[in-house]
Scaffold this motif. Structure first.
Motif, PDB file in Angstrom:
ATOM      1  N   GLN A   1      38.578  52.332  25.807  1.00 55.94           N
ATOM      2  CA  GLN A   1      39.781  52.580  26.619  1.00 55.94           C
ATOM      3  C   GLN A   1      39.636  53.836  27.471  1.00 55.94           C
ATOM      4  OE1 GLN A   1      42.813  52.623  23.572  1.00 55.94           O
ATOM      5  NE2 GLN A   1      42.439  50.472  23.056  1.00 55.94           N
ATOM      6  N   GLN A   2      39.069  54.899  26.897  1.00 56.25           N
ATOM      7  CA  GLN A   2      38.888  56.140  27.645  1.00 56.25           C
ATOM      8  C   GLN A   2      37.900  55.941  28.798  1.00 56.25           C
ATOM      9  OE1 GLN A   2      37.634  58.808  24.562  1.00 56.25           O
ATOM     10  NE2 GLN A   2      39.713  59.178  23.801  1.00 56.25           N
ATOM     11  N   ALA A   3      36.826  55.203  28.537  1.00 55.24           N
ATOM     12  CA  ALA A   3      35.836  54.938  29.589  1.00 55.24           C
ATOM     13  C   ALA A   3      36.458  54.147  30.734  1.00 55.24           C
ATOM     14  CB  ALA A   3      34.641  54.187  29.001  1.00 55.24           C
ATOM     15  N   GLN A   4      37.191  53.109  30.387  1.00 52.96           N
ATOM     16  CA  GLN A   4      37.815  52.277  31.418  1.00 52.96           C
ATOM     17  C   GLN A   4      38.883  53.045  32.187  1.00 52.96           C
ATOM     18  OE1 GLN A   4      38.864  49.020  28.838  1.00 52.96           O
ATOM     19  NE2 GLN A   4      37.025  47.852  29.381  1.00 52.96           N
ATOM     20  N   ALA A   5      39.581  53.959  31.504  1.00 55.77           N
ATOM     21  CA  ALA A   5      40.585  54.790  32.175  1.00 55.77           C
ATOM     22  C   ALA A   5      39.935  55.704  33.205  1.00 55.77           C
ATOM     23  CB  ALA A   5      41.358  55.613  31.148  1.00 55.77           C
ATOM     24  N   GLN A   6      38.653  56.029  32.991  1.00 59.11           N
ATOM     25  CA  GLN A   6      37.900  56.840  33.955  1.00 59.11           C
ATOM     26  C   GLN A   6      37.244  55.987  35.040  1.00 59.11           C
ATOM     27  OE1 GLN A   6      35.162  59.585  32.063  1.00 59.11           O
ATOM     28  NE2 GLN A   6      36.666  60.166  30.517  1.00 59.11           N
ATOM     29  N   GLY A   7      37.507  54.678  35.023  1.00 58.08           N
ATOM     30  CA  GLY A   7      36.970  53.791  36.048  1.00 58.08           C
ATOM     31  C   GLY A   7      35.590  53.258  35.762  1.00 58.08           C
ATOM     32  N   LEU A   8      35.119  53.424  34.520  1.00 57.10           N
ATOM     33  CA  LEU A   8      33.785  52.942  34.160  1.00 57.10           C
ATOM     34  C   LEU A   8      33.823  51.479  33.731  1.00 57.10           C
ATOM     35  CD1 LEU A   8      32.632  56.015  32.066  1.00 57.10           C
ATOM     36  CD2 LEU A   8      31.547  55.236  34.181  1.00 57.10           C
ATOM     37  N   HIS A   9      32.834  50.731  34.166  1.00 56.25           N
ATOM     38  CA  HIS A   9      32.583  49.387  33.648  1.00 56.25           C
ATOM     39  C   HIS A   9      31.795  49.565  32.358  1.00 56.25           C
ATOM     40  CE1 HIS A   9      31.318  45.009  34.106  1.00 56.25           C
ATOM     41  NE2 HIS A   9      30.487  45.460  33.166  1.00 56.25           N
ATOM     42  N   VAL A  10      32.332  49.064  31.241  1.00 55.85           N
ATOM     43  CA  VAL A  10      31.673  49.218  29.947  1.00 55.85           C
ATOM     44  C   VAL A  10      30.924  47.935  29.595  1.00 55.85           C
ATOM     45  CG1 VAL A  10      31.962  49.711  27.493  1.00 55.85           C
ATOM     46  CG2 VAL A  10      33.450  50.827  29.176  1.00 55.85           C
ATOM     47  N   SER A  11      29.599  48.070  29.525  1.00 55.50           N
ATOM     48  CA  SER A  11      28.720  46.946  29.207  1.00 55.50           C
ATOM     49  C   SER A  11      28.044  47.249  27.869  1.00 55.50           C
ATOM     50  CB  SER A  11      27.673  46.789  30.315  1.00 55.50           C
ATOM     51  OG  SER A  11      27.045  45.531  30.273  1.00 55.50           O
ATOM     52  N   VAL A  12      28.004  46.275  26.961  1.00 54.57           N
ATOM     53  CA  VAL A  12      27.548  46.537  25.589  1.00 54.57           C
ATOM     54  C   VAL A  12      26.344  45.672  25.252  1.00 54.57           C
ATOM     55  CG1 VAL A  12      28.241  46.593  23.170  1.00 54.57           C
ATOM     56  CG2 VAL A  12      29.927  47.077  24.946  1.00 54.57           C
ATOM     57  N   TRP A  13      25.323  46.280  24.607  1.00 60.43           N
ATOM     58  CA  TRP A  13      24.087  45.600  24.247  1.00 60.43           C
ATOM     59  C   TRP A  13      23.743  45.891  22.795  1.00 60.43           C
ATOM     60  CZ3 TRP A  13      19.970  48.830  22.888  1.00 60.43           C
ATOM     61  CH2 TRP A  13      20.170  50.206  23.178  1.00 60.43           C
TER      62      TRP A  13
ATOM     63  N   ILE B   1      34.830  41.257  22.529  1.00 59.90           N
ATOM     64  CA  ILE B   1      35.741  40.624  23.485  1.00 59.90           C
ATOM     65  C   ILE B   1      37.173  41.060  23.190  1.00 59.90           C
ATOM     66  CG2 ILE B   1      36.754  38.418  24.196  1.00 59.90           C
ATOM     67  CD1 ILE B   1      33.900  37.195  23.796  1.00 59.90           C
ATOM     68  N   ASP B   2      37.537  41.042  21.905  1.00 59.47           N
ATOM     69  CA  ASP B   2      38.881  41.474  21.510  1.00 59.47           C
ATOM     70  C   ASP B   2      39.116  42.948  21.819  1.00 59.47           C
ATOM     71  OD1 ASP B   2      39.315  38.918  20.594  1.00 59.47           O
ATOM     72  OD2 ASP B   2      38.969  39.394  18.480  1.00 59.47           O
ATOM     73  N   MET B   3      38.044  43.732  21.776  1.00 57.39           N
ATOM     74  CA  MET B   3      38.127  45.165  22.061  1.00 57.39           C
ATOM     75  C   MET B   3      38.320  45.422  23.560  1.00 57.39           C
ATOM     76  SD  MET B   3      35.459  48.000  20.521  1.00 57.39           S
ATOM     77  CE  MET B   3      35.318  47.193  18.929  1.00 57.39           C
ATOM     78  N   GLY B   4      38.006  44.404  24.364  1.00 54.78           N
ATOM     79  CA  GLY B   4      38.231  44.508  25.798  1.00 54.78           C
ATOM     80  C   GLY B   4      37.089  45.082  26.600  1.00 54.78           C
ATOM     81  N   VAL B   5      35.845  44.990  26.073  1.00 55.82           N
ATOM     82  CA  VAL B   5      34.715  45.481  26.864  1.00 55.82           C
ATOM     83  C   VAL B   5      34.584  44.651  28.140  1.00 55.82           C
ATOM     84  CG1 VAL B   5      33.535  46.270  24.778  1.00 55.82           C
ATOM     85  CG2 VAL B   5      32.952  44.041  25.746  1.00 55.82           C
ATOM     86  N   ASP B   6      34.023  45.255  29.166  1.00 56.34           N
ATOM     87  CA  ASP B   6      33.921  44.559  30.455  1.00 56.34           C
ATOM     88  C   ASP B   6      32.825  43.498  30.466  1.00 56.34           C
ATOM     89  OD1 ASP B   6      35.926  46.041  32.162  1.00 56.34           O
ATOM     90  OD2 ASP B   6      34.709  47.716  31.435  1.00 56.34           O
ATOM     91  N   SER B   7      31.704  43.791  29.789  1.00 57.99           N
ATOM     92  CA  SER B   7      30.629  42.796  29.729  1.00 57.99           C
ATOM     93  C   SER B   7      29.810  42.967  28.458  1.00 57.99           C
ATOM     94  CB  SER B   7      29.730  42.867  30.967  1.00 57.99           C
ATOM     95  OG  SER B   7      29.132  44.134  31.115  1.00 57.99           O
ATOM     96  N   ILE B   8      29.232  41.862  28.042  1.00 57.35           N
ATOM     97  CA  ILE B   8      28.378  41.799  26.851  1.00 57.35           C
ATOM     98  C   ILE B   8      26.977  41.401  27.296  1.00 57.35           C
ATOM     99  CG2 ILE B   8      27.880  40.373  24.826  1.00 57.35           C
ATOM    100  CD1 ILE B   8      30.889  40.263  24.321  1.00 57.35           C
ATOM    101  N   ILE B   9      25.983  42.151  26.853  1.00 60.33           N
ATOM    102  CA  ILE B   9      24.585  41.839  27.152  1.00 60.33           C
ATOM    103  C   ILE B   9      23.994  41.139  25.931  1.00 60.33           C
ATOM    104  CG2 ILE B   9      22.347  42.799  27.789  1.00 60.33           C
ATOM    105  CD1 ILE B   9      23.870  45.262  28.875  1.00 60.33           C
ATOM    106  N   THR B  10      23.470  39.935  26.125  1.00 61.57           N
ATOM    107  CA  THR B  10      23.016  39.128  24.989  1.00 61.57           C
ATOM    108  C   THR B  10      21.679  38.455  25.249  1.00 61.57           C
ATOM    109  OG1 THR B  10      23.618  37.293  23.509  1.00 61.57           O
ATOM    110  CG2 THR B  10      24.320  37.110  25.807  1.00 61.57           C
ATOM    111  N   ASP B  11      20.935  38.254  24.149  1.00 58.52           N
ATOM    112  CA  ASP B  11      19.680  37.493  24.214  1.00 58.52           C
ATOM    113  C   ASP B  11      19.929  35.996  24.301  1.00 58.52           C
ATOM    114  OD1 ASP B  11      18.211  39.845  23.911  1.00 58.52           O
ATOM    115  OD2 ASP B  11      17.974  39.609  21.743  1.00 58.52           O
TER     116      ASP B  11
END
Length: 239
Positions: A195-207, A219-229
């Motif tokens: 939430q803090q990252a997104q409030a600063q305008g950051l796209h949060v991508s998780v790997w 997804i429930d946490m609201g991350v912007d994108s998921i990096i997957t194999d």
């Protein structure tokens, strides 16, 4: 809505960072991919994760010791045993030219000196401008040297901080280097941080997110994108 990003194309479904891998991601309906870059001896951008060739090709030596022409003759399917066809190491130029339907690229650059960073950043920009992909690319790195070089030269492409360990405050670092993306290892993800990252305008991508429960939690946490194999699996979860 959370976006799906294919890790090194579709690393769990085809040999990583090869044309076959990016084709596999697209076949799953995933149009955003992450890939890794190293310079060849003749300063061409090669799509390969490791600075050495051994793990994915079985060949000894470093990427930087070979010309792009020589590297494109090397079969890189060793990372996924049983793949039936040769998969040469591609150049970034080949990837851009082969896949016009890829909508967004995370281009991860590993590390290097300031001088090396300038060479890599300039090479990326030249290709991106040639293919008209300025709004479809982010240059990512865990290297503060590279991100500092991009900031200090007013680099025109978006940049992203790759954070694996969280030893330093990733939000402060992203802000310091004027990044627009924050690429977090999944173990660092907490709702407040997202939430803090997104409030600063950051796209949060998780790997790298490969388990169904993990995907759903993020997804429930609201991350912007998921990096997957596994793009096919991720698309089923998203659906």
């Amino acid at each position: 809505m959370t976006l799906i990003v294919g890790h090194r194309g579709a690393r769990g479904e085809a040999p990583e960072n090869t044309l076959a891998s990016f084709a596999k991601a697209l076949a799953a309906g995933v149009t955003r991919v992450e890939l890794d870059l190293h310079l060849s001896a003749d300063r061409q951008l090669m799509v390969i994760h490791d600075p050495t060739l051994k793990r994915t090709t079985g060949v000894r030596g470093k990427v930087a010791q070979h010309s792009a022409e020589d590297l494109q003759r090397i079969d890189a399917r060793l990372g996924l045993p049983g793949w039936p066809e040769p998969c040469p190491i591609p150049t970034l130029e080949q990837v851009f030219g082969t896949f016009p339907d890829i909508e967004h690229y995370q281009l991860e650059v590993k590390s290097g000196s300031t001088a090396q960073s300038r060479i890599v950043l300039a090479a990326i920009l030249q290709l991106v401008e040639r293919f008209g992909l300025q709004n479809r690319v982010v240059v990512t790195s865990s290297s503060r040297t590279l991100l500092r070089t991009a900031r200090d030269t007013a680099y025109p492409l978006a940049t992203g901080l790759v954070e694996e360990y969280g030893l330093l405050d990733p939000l402060k670092s992203a802000r310091r280097y004027q990044c627009r993306f924050l690429i977090l290892k999944w173990t660092l993800c907490r709702p407040t941080l997202i939430q803090q990252a997104q409030a600063q305008g950051l796209h949060v991508s998780v790997w790298t997110v490969n388990e169904i429960e993990q995907m759903q939690r993020l997804i429930d946490m609201g991350v912007d994108s998921i990096i997957t194999d596994y793009p096919h699996l991720a698309m089923r979860v998203l659906a």
